[in-house]
Scaffold this active site. Structure first.
Site, short mmCIF file in Angstrom:
data_model
loop_
_atom_site.label_atom_id
_atom_site.label_comp_id
_atom_site.label_asym_id
_atom_site.label_seq_id
_atom_site.Cartn_x
_atom_site.Cartn_y
_atom_site.Cartn_z
N HIS A 176 0.84 -1.21 0.00
CA HIS A 176 0.00 0.00 0.00
C HIS A 176 0.88 1.26 0.00
CE1 HIS A 176 -3.53 2.47 1.36
NE2 HIS A 176 -2.56 3.19 1.90
N GLU A 177 1.88 1.27 0.87
CA GLU A 177 2.76 2.44 0.94
C GLU A 177 3.69 2.54 -0.26
OE1 GLU A 177 2.19 4.68 3.07
OE2 GLU A 177 0.77 3.52 4.25
N HIS A 180 2.18 4.47 -3.02
CA HIS A 180 2.34 5.91 -2.81
C HIS A 180 3.73 6.36 -3.27
CE1 HIS A 180 -1.27 6.78 -0.58
NE2 HIS A 180 -1.01 5.93 0.40
N ASP A 187 -4.54 7.71 -1.32
CA ASP A 187 -5.51 6.89 -0.59
C ASP A 187 -6.91 7.05 -1.15
OD1 ASP A 187 -3.68 5.81 1.25
OD2 ASP A 187 -3.79 7.60 2.50
#
Length: 922
Positions: A176-177, A180, A187
């Site tokens: 998830h990170e 980014h 998000d």
């Protein structure tokens, strides 16, 4: 622990400043008189489909714990498999380097760092500020599809197994990170707007595609009547990777473009997978055959060492003009006395036609060793220029900082590029003036060094600013010299410089005031916050350098505003400069730090954005006054205010990253950047990190609902109590090519905060005014459109219904604009939704991109009814075997959720202060 034994190599960092060239060995190898923009970026590269050289760095303040290493390895291995599945067999993690602090025990299996450093790490493991919590987050400066700066995990996140129930599997959180960081996506949830009214007039949770808040549906999916929807979730990772069923990124078919989340706002309502597909990574990779990554992730353990620096200084004839040799000596002296850390080793090499070793490596243990090195700095110049000889001698000493002024042929020097790479040297380049050889940039590029640039002036302040950016790279802020003030000014005869610099309680050790002048010594004195004065007799003026005076403050400097006064007593104008540096007052309290950065955006016309991050121990500092000064040789300096407003060049409000467009580009070449940040205790405060991983409120265990503890939050009182007035300065630089598009005119910037709501059957719009050139000046007029469908308005803006704004005259950039209008042929009733977007046009008819799309909604929530047990049994086919206690818990949960929805909408109404009635306007 798993470690790969590497052949020990001495680490060299290379820095080069315009007229002055210096070379640092241990952590810094400075190369040339030229300087390019500062490269702080990641070293990660894509080898076919595998990411290589991912760097994880552990902060020196983290106590030694082998489990941090082991759990980090496990996390990334799991993430590699999950990423491979999530990207449809396209990406995985192939090799990772973990940097251990020098404070941890030595081990023969640990390798020395080569071109890696804490400052360039992709993942940082560090404690949070105070007891703020363990939310993972990614620091993102830029907009959609622009890479982030780093991912932050806390040691507790990696060690505390109970947090798995809060955030989910660590490997899933990592992916998830990583999305980014690597691909610049955002998000799909929104803490500030957890619910919204959908086009079908239902209150929905802000998410990627699920019809209600996924976690609660997963808990109560057997009772669909209460929630109206089931939750069979496959994507999206940017919403809730916590759920085991989530194995993909949201794509075009599953993306929820209605949700008021950052992904929609920043990426123009594109799905995360669409953004990933447009990345260079995707274009340069292909699908890998097989169900698992073709390689298992490998790890290398590296350990930070004290740095060794060899200053390689140009003393050729070109250094005789414009005080260059004096400025070189002063800047190098500041580096030796004030910047380089205790424990480091420093050597000195000079070169003209031939190179000479002036001092072997000496370890800095006291002020006496620093002074001994200063005595070996050059005072005269003459002869030819042989940069290659200086580099060779510096590499023999092993650590190089190269400073040089005059452009020379670098053909032979290019032969040293591969040798520099193999040596493990990091080459930092500082270009002084516009004539530095282009080839010198390659030394920094291939070794991951900094690329700095100093304008060629009569005083040393520009070179000192560049040297100040060459920090240890170890992550230990308490070791680093912090620049509080740096300025130079032309002062008329008998004129004064009267100013002050704030020393806050987080700094004060090793505090120095340095005054320099271009002609004759001025009259000066300094007054501390208690009124004590320091006159010229308290300063030190070196007999070999009569154009600089230094004041050293004993012990820890008094907290407060220090005033300095300098008068030009010469009969003609001269340039005076001031530099103030200090170090942390204590290793227990992190100081406020400022980091400056410049880059061009990834969308036409590719403007330059200036960023300044102000933070204290990873928390953003809000309310500071931040000013950027951009300089180029033979061009006037440009002063630019930076804002953390979430408008114009600034992507996110209140994230501690202050931004602004640089619109006064004067052609190709190198530009230097200096940023000054001032905070006053009446207005400045700490903020909360944004982009945090989703905090899951509970979970199911053995058929029972278990609630996690509330998310730890830092109270406002605690935030305000720990910050006070401060002064900071930071520098950077950039080299611009192909600036033709920037010279032909710039359109207004995109409006990113357009808001709309309905009041008394009138639609009210508010937004922040853009400029005529991006966020500077003012626009000529606005084009406003409305429609009933969001995507149609985005894709067919020109064909949408126009809103009359002819009477509206744009204000100066940054002003708040308001427009009220009644839509034609639209009856506002319960369930009414209307979308509005706009563009700004300048006086040359250049038009901005379409704004964010605002939605005005008139919605009256229905009365809440709780289903009976009979209705539940009928609709769900639930028999007598149902646990009555569980049913009661579920029904109660439904009521709580409805209450949350209603209270949230009421809260929104109260906060926005729009009107007091039962309707929801969004």
């Amino acid at each position: 622990m798993v470690g790969k034994l590497l052949q020990l190599q001495k680490k060299t960092h290379f820095v080069s400043t315009g007229q002055i060239m210096g070379v640092l060995r241990s952590l810094i190898f400075l190369l040339s008189f030229q300087l390019l923009h500062m490269a702080k970026g990641s070293m990660v590269w894509l080898n076919e489909s595998g990411y290589e050289d991912l760097v994880v760095a552990i902060n020196p303040s983290v106590p030694e714990d082998a489990n941090i290493i082991l759990n980090t390895m496990t996390m990334i291995k799991d993430a590699s498999n999950y990423l491979f599945e999530a990207t449809k067999h396209r990406f995985f993690f192939k090799s990772v380097k973990i940097i251990l602090p020098k404070t941890w025990k030595k081990n023969s299996t640990y390798s020395r760092l080569k071109t890696e450093s804490y400052n360039k790490a992709d993942i940082i493991i560090a404690d949070p500020y105070l007891k703020y919590g363990d939310d993972p987050y990614t620091l993102q400066y830029g907009g959609c599809a622009m890479k982030g700066r780093y991912i932050h995990f806390t040691p507790n996140f990696l060690l505390d197994s109970s947090l798995l129930k809060v955030y989910g599997d660590r490997g899933r959180v990592f992916v998830h990170e990583w999305a980014h960081l690597r691909w610049g996506v955002f998000d799909e949830y929104n803490y500030n707007a957890p619910f919204y009214v959908s086009e079908n007039a239902r209150v929905e949770a802000t998410r990627y595609h699920i019809s209600f808040f996924c976690f609660y549906i997963a808990l109560f999916q057997r009772f669909k009547k209460c929630f109206q929807y089931s939750c069979n979730v496959k994507n999206s990772i940017m919403y809730m990777q916590y759920l085991p069923s989530v194995v993909e990124f949201c794509d075009k078919n599953t993306h929820n473009y209605e949700a008021p989340n950052m992904q929609n706002k920043m990426c123009n309502y594109k799905s995360t997978w669409e953004v990933i597909m447009e990345s260079d990574d995707f274009r340069n990779s292909s699908v890998v055959t097989g169900l698992a990554p073709p390689f298992e992730t490998t790890f290398q353990l590296l350990q930070t060492q004290d740095r060794a620096v060899s200053l390689v200084l140009d003393v050729s004839g070109s250094m005789l003009s414009y005080n260059r040799i004096t400025n070189l000596r002063t800047a190098a002296e500041v580096f030796l006395i004030q910047i380089i850390e205790v424990g480091s080793r420093v050597g000195i090499v000079t070169f003209e036609s031939t190179a000479y070793e002036k001092s072997p490596l000496i370890q800095i243990t006291s002020i006496a060793t620093r002074q001994r090195l200063v005595q070996n700095l050059p005072t005269t110049a003459g002869g030819g220029t042989n940069i290659c000889a200086g580099i060779e001698k510096g590499l023999q000493v092993k650590y190089i900082v190269l400073l040089q002024k005059r452009a020379t042929k670098m053909i032979r020097g290019l032969e040293h590029l591969s040798f520099s790479r193999e040596s493990g040297a990091i080459i930092h380049t500082i270009a002084l003036g516009p004539l530095a050889a282009r080839e010198l940039e390659e030394f920094s590029n291939i070794t991951g060094g900094l690329q700095l640039y100093a304008v060629d002036v009569d005083v040393p302040s520009k070179l000192v600013e560049a040297f100040s950016e060459i920090t240890t790279g170890s992550g230990d802020i308490s070791e680093q010299s912090i620049q509080l003030e740096s300025k130079d000014q032309e002062v008329n005869s008998l004129g004064w410089i009267n100013n002050s610099v704030t020393i806050d309680k987080t700094v004060g050790n090793d505090t120095f005031f340095v005054f320099s002048w271009s002609r004759t010594q001025p009259f000066f004195f300094v007054r501390d916050p208690k009124g004590k004065e320091y006159g010229s007799s308290d300063f030190t003026v070196d007999s070999s350098n009569l154009k600089t005076a230094r004041l050293s403050i004993n012990g820890t400097a008094e907290v407060g505003d220090w005033h300095y006064y300098i008068q030009n007593v010469d009969t003609i104008v001269q340039t005076l400069s001031v530099t103030v540096t200090s170090r942390a007052a204590s290793s227990d309290v992190s100081p406020v730090i400022l980091q400056a950065y410049m880059e061009r955006t990834n969308t036409a016309p590719y403007p330059v954005v200036v960023y300044a991050e102000v933070s204290q121990n990873f928390l953003p500092v809000l309310g500071a006054t931040v000013i950027a000064t951009i300089e180029k040789d033979n061009a006037a300096a440009v002063t630019l205010p930076l804002f953390d407003s979430g408008t114009g060049a600034d992507m996110t409000k209140n994230d501690g990253i202050y931004s602004g467009y640089f619109t006064s580009v004067s052609g190709d070449g190198r530009y230097s950047l200096k940023v000054s940040a001032q905070g006053r205790n009446q207005t400045v405060r700490l903020g909360r990190r944004q982009n945090r991983a989703l905090y899951v409120p509970g979970y199911i265990e053995n058929g029972k609902i278990q609630m996690n503890a509330p998310r730890p939050e830092l109270a406002d009182e605690e935030i305000l109590a720990n910050l006070e007035s401060f002064s900071r300065t930071s520098t950077s630089s950039i080299k611009l090519d192909n600036t033709g598009s920037l010279l032909q005119g710039l359109p207004p910037c995109k409006i990113t905060d357009l808001d709309a709501y309905i009041e008394n059957e009138t639609i009210v719009l508010t937004w922040t005014a853009p400029g005529g050139d991006l966020d500077s000046g003012k626009a000529d007029h606005y084009i406003i459109k409305s429609g009933a469908d969001l995507l149609s308005l985005r894709d067919e803006f020109d064909n949408a219904t126009s809103v009359d704004s002819f009477h509206l005259i744009p204000q100066e950039a940054g002003s708040t604009e308001t427009l009220k209008f009644k839509p034609e042929n639209l009856i506002i009733e319960n369930g009414t939704i209307i979308y509005i977007a706009m563009r700004a046009v300048d006086d040359t008819n250049l038009t901005s991109d379409t704004s964010n799309i605002a939605k005005a909604t008139w919605f009256i929530p229905p009365k809440v009814s709780v289903p009976t047990d009979d209705e539940d049994n009928t609709s769900d086919g639930v028999g007598d075997g149902i646990n009555i206690t569980l049913i009661v818990a579920v029904v109660a949960g439904c009521v709580v959720l409805v209450c949350i929805i209603v209270s949230s909408t009421v809260c929104i109404l109260q906060n926005q202060k729009k009107r007091r009635d039962p309707a929801i306007r969004m």
